[in-house]
Design an enzyme around this catalytic site. Sequence first.
Site: not given
Length: 388
Positions: A71, A79, A293, A297
């Site tokens: 991931h 964003g 991850d 964000s």
Amino acid sequence: MNPLHDRDAPLITLLRVGRVFAPEALDATDILIADGRIAALGRDLAIPDGWPVRFIHAPELTAVPAFIDQHVHVTGGGGEGGCGTRCPEIAAHEIASMGIGTVVGVLGTDSISRSPADLLAKVRGIRAEGIAAYMYTGAYRVPPPTLTGDVQRDLAWIPEVIGLGELAISDHRSSQPSHEEIARVVSDVRVGAMLADKRGICHFHLGDGKRGLEPLRRLLEDTEIPADQVIPTHVNRHRALLEEAADYALRFDASIDVTAFDEAGDDGLSGFDAVSRLLERGVPVERITMSSDCNGSLPEFDAHGAYLGMRVARNTALIADWQRLVHENVLPLESALGLVAGNVARVLGLHVHKGRLAVGFDADIALLDHDLQPQQTFVAGKCVYRTG
């Protein structure tokens, strides 16, 4: 010499280390690499005179399967707070320096300014720099954005596409897919993967919404989809979700993915704490994976869903949490390696050539020091990272 451009090395490499974990401990100190794969393992392997062999002596280091991160926002995530909050792309050296030899690229919230085509280009760029890289088609939303206009065609015709993700559920940023929409997307992935001889997983982003894992429980209860087709991630986002994930894993004999958050927040758990708790609940270690991850964000929202701010995730927490599991004797090294190598390879359908150190497997190898810190990383027998 930049290790990421180690392309002029001989086709044969003899790697001599202190110990080898495959992940089980082997009675071997030598790894013979030929044409990108492991040709032999043993002690004091002899090479005929005149063969074009590169010798690497690292008797102070331990060889393990290079890690697999399933991931990674390789093109950058974010964003949620506007164009100024787009996260940066990841560089190949950031991947390799953590002992990671394989990544799976993923799109998240933003599939408008970033697209599956951007993701594929970045994945191929990472491959050109020596790292093994794959991708999920799709993103948070349903219908999923694709490369060919069809999920099945993406899986059938694009070699780098190994599944769909990260499709968001139980999150205010998701497209709130219905049961029927989820079932249709997952079944499309399953058939496309069968046609391409791939595992074809659906990688599900779990938010902190009240429905939790209910959409996946219903999917497995009401359809013929097997549990190994769907992988929920971020299951340690908060404590109640982790407990639900433990029940889910045990009930369906399913795999779940823990995120190594840089900061777990007030109610979340670190990767270390989450794995420790899952083991306490009786979830088999073989059913647990960890991912980073990274370059995604980490946004903060208020109770009404308004954006407050964000940080950029890194992959350093993945290695730190994994090391801590071994250092604090939660798991022995050979079992802990499954969390970031063998288990991940099985989940992704890469287990026939990755996730182990064995004859015929890809020569993806991380060399660790006494503190389990990566010192060298090899992918397909090429050195892609070296300290100093």
